[in-house]
Design an enzyme around this catalytic site. Structure first.
Site, mmCIF file in Angstrom:
data_model
loop_
_atom_site.group_PDB
_atom_site.id
_atom_site.type_symbol
_atom_site.label_atom_id
_atom_site.label_comp_id
_atom_site.label_asym_id
_atom_site.label_seq_id
_atom_site.Cartn_x
_atom_site.Cartn_y
_atom_site.Cartn_z
ATOM 1 C CE1 TYR A 100 -65.181 29.322 13.614
ATOM 2 C CE2 TYR A 100 -64.277 26.975 13.748
ATOM 3 C CZ TYR A 100 -65.207 28.108 14.373
ATOM 4 O OH TYR A 100 -65.779 27.951 15.389
ATOM 5 C CG ASP A 116 -56.003 26.739 11.807
ATOM 6 O OD1 ASP A 116 -55.892 25.370 11.677
ATOM 7 O OD2 ASP A 116 -56.824 27.412 12.024
#
Length: 675
Positions: free
Chosen positions: A397, A313
């Site tokens: 998320y 990420d």
């Protein structure tokens, strides 16, 4: 945003990060970002076909700064030509308006620069118009491709014919029949598209067969979907009538005895520089630089549709640019100071990310307490902490990153994971690799692994590091009854020795000690890294993801400081080659004795989703702590005063049975002969 708190109970202050002071580690200001883009244009490096994939401060060598030498103010940039697919790593000297470094990024060897935000629109356009994709949707009862939410995802680096050296993305779909439908509840499984972003083509559509699309709603954001809201909660009011105890000087914050510079980067997000603690009239350095330098989310479904699902990420998506604008009374409660953050977009235009960083104080329970029978005294002090945090949304998320500084010299970090789990269809095959959350709805097993980069500076100067294990001592002439306990300290002398695993059975910690500073008892001053010791990367060592994320296969790596070693998975992470980052950094097996040490700590969560995680996941937390060990000559909080705010023990209405407060008397009995 829906929030039940009344904003009138809270105080908001706002500041802008990047004060333009030109201090060596100050965040690039908006003016400096614009200047960097203009220098690129002047040198023909930023044209109509070029995009800035990343831009941030090209940090100077800490040894040059510590020695007081003048250092250049530079910006480091990753640049992509969207027509040719060629990428470059460039360093721009802002003082001389020159290009200090210009290196080609070899797509086949190095990998690809991070995904551009505009490439997600390209993915939606290409896949939405592909006949193979439309036919696959029709076989699943979906006749309108525009009702499918497409997730354009990093492709990884797998031995798939024809992919090597190409800028790839992989695409999964979720049905969204109305604009308010939560699409993650309706995965379209057995289907994935492979897209070449450089040639703008759908290379392949893999269809392993239609699976039923789960139909149960997950629209928690629509009031009343899951019943009426509670009416039982009474207000909690947090008040600081005299304002916060911290202050700013540009980007430098001072609180209690702490001082540090707050920085921000579109890749790493929040960065803390020059963390120090005032002791006996001087600020003693502890950490030169602290950040979460990488974040990995590896998934465990090995099937033909999802085997590639592993996300960096930080390096692939630049989580720092995905920051939330925090809202008073919802994300942050109390007397809050927000920092706005400047970043540059792909064209070099400056954007301000408002309310990106939240800074506030909060009560943290009891600091210390004792009731002494021999003196008849009872003392207690309250702990409090400074909180510096930000929140990002990366697809499904959401992650909160929280740094805490305590009155007693302790530093903590917490990562808070929430949001929605990535979903799939549930069947007999996936039952081995996923949880069923709702009828026919699966969530694959996965991990959330973070890597903290801690550039240590314990009382400045050089340091050494020891691994500390506790245990029972053997029975001998000095330990006849076998009750003695002790510890062993093992010196880590080289970078190969510095690759370590945690061991909770011996309460393993790692202690960084100064080689020149001692406390009043003659012991080296030190700080200890205390870890949670949860599993690191669980993929097989020979797997593709383990070869690209080797940093995540150990709890700790220790390296000698090198200004060019910033990221544990390497500078270029998207479709990266194996063994980049930390494996390359330690190849020379440099000495760890009497040098500047960098600690790389991997920690995180292993997530076997449960029904309570659906349709939205309550926060799950992981982290670590840095604790002083012989750093101070005594408890550094003896000067913390007793609380002076109104409390039950000062309530005057002692006789009122209807009083909302109750006074409890503490009787202290002096010692007696039979005590």
């Amino acid at each position: 945003m829906n929030c039940s708190c009344s904003s009138s109970q809270h105080v908001q202050r706002s500041r802008s990060l990047g004060d333009g002071s030109g201090a060596p580690y100050a965040t690039l200001s908006g003016t400096e970002l614009e200047l960097a883009a203009e220098i690129l244009r002047q040198h023909g490096a930023l044209t109509a076909t070029h995009r800035i994939a990343y831009i941030g401060l090209d940090e100077p060598d800490r040894r040059e700064v510590t020695a007081g030498r003048a250092v250049a103010r530079r910006a480091r940039i990753q640049l992509l030509d969207i027509e040719s697919g060629l990428a470059r790593a460039i360093s721009v000297d802002l003082g001389t308006s020159t290009i200090a470094r210009d290196d080609e990024i070899d797509a086949e060897f190095d990998g690809q620069v991070p995904l551009l935000q505009e490439e997600h629109a390209i993915i939606r356009e290409l896949v939405g118009a592909d006949a193979r994709w439309a036919d696959a949707l029709l076989a699943r009862g979906i006749d309108d491709p525009s009702t499918v939410a497409l997730a354009g995802l990093s492709a990884g680096r797998y031995p798939i014919e024809g992919e090597r050296g190409r800028r790839m993305a992989r695409v999964l779909g979720h049905h969204q029949p109305t604009p308010l439908t939560m699409p993650w509840a309706h995965p379209i499984d057995g289907l994935v598209a492979f897209v070449d972003l450089a040639s703008r083509s759908v290379v392949d559509v893999i269809d392993t067969g239609a699976m039923p699309i789960p139909q149960e709603t997950a629209d928690y954001h629509v009031p009343g979907t899951f019943g009426p809201e509670r009416t039982t909660q009474k207000p909690i009011v947090i008040s600081q009538p005299e304002g916060p105890s911290f202050s700013f000087d540009g980007d430098v914050i001072s609180w209690e005895k702490w001082s540090l510079r707050v920085g921000y980067d579109m890749r790493e997000g929040l960065i803390l520089h020059g963390i120090g603690f005032e002791d006996d009239g001087r600020v003693r350095p502890i950490v030169h630089r602290a950040s979460i330098a990488e974040m990995l989310v590896p998934y465990g479904d090995p099937g033909p549709v999802r085997f590639w699902q592993n996300y960096f990420d930080t390096g692939e998506y630049l989580l720092g640019r995905l920051v939330n604008s925090l809202e008073l009374g919802c994300d942050c409660v109390g007397d809050i100071t927000y920092l706005d953050v400047p970043i540059a977009d792909a064209l070099g235009n400056v954007k301000i990310l408002p309310n990106a960083i939240c800074i506030h104080e909060e009560d943290a329970g009891v600091l210390w307490k004792h009731t002494e029978q021999f003196t008849g005294t009872s003392d207690v002090r309250r702990q409090r902490r400074l909180v510096i945090s930000f929140f990002v949304t990366v697809g499904n998320y959401d992650y909160g990153f929280y740094w805490y500084l305590y009155l007693d010299g302790k530093i903590e970090f917490e990562a808070k994971a929430t949001g929605l789990v990535f979903t799939a269809a549930y069947d007999e095959r996936t039952s081995r690799f996923a949880s069923e959350l709702a009828p026919g709805l699966a969530a694959p097993y996965h991990q959330h692994l973070f890597c903290a980069r801690l550039d240590m500076a314990v009382d400045e100067g050089t340091a050494v590091i020891d691994e500390i294990d506790v245990g029972a001592l053997p029975i001998d002439d000095d330990n006849l009854h076998g009750s003695a306990i002790g510890f062993t300290a093992t010196r880590l002398r080289s970078e190969h020795e510095g690759r370590r695993r945690a061991n909770s059975s011996v309460d393993r910690t790692w202690r960084v000690s100064s080689t020149n500073a001692k406390n009043r008892l003659g012991r080296p001053v030190s700080y200890v890294l205390a870890t949670e010791g949860k599993p690191v990367l669980l993929a097989q060592p020979e797997s593709v993801i383990a070869s690209r994320a080797r940093f995540a296969t150990a709890d700790l790596w220790v390296t000698e400081y090198d200004v060019n070693e910033r990221y544990p998975a390497g500078d270029v992470v998207n479709q990266s080659a194996p063994e980049q980052g930390l494996p390359a950094f330690i190849a020379d097996d440099a000495s760890l004795e009497n040098t500047d040490l960098v600690l790389w700590h991997t920690f995180g969560l292993t997530h076997f989703p449960r029904t309570e995680d659906w349709p939205i996941m309550p926060v799950d937390i992981c982290g670590f702590a840095l604790k002083p060990h012989d750093f101070f000559d005594r408890n550094p909080t003896l000067d913390v005063p007793a609380s002076t705010s109104a409390c039950a023990c000062a309530h005057e209405d002692k006789g009122s049975a209807s009083s909302e407060h109750h006074l409890h008397h503490l009787s202290v009995r002096p010692p007696s002969a039979d005590a």
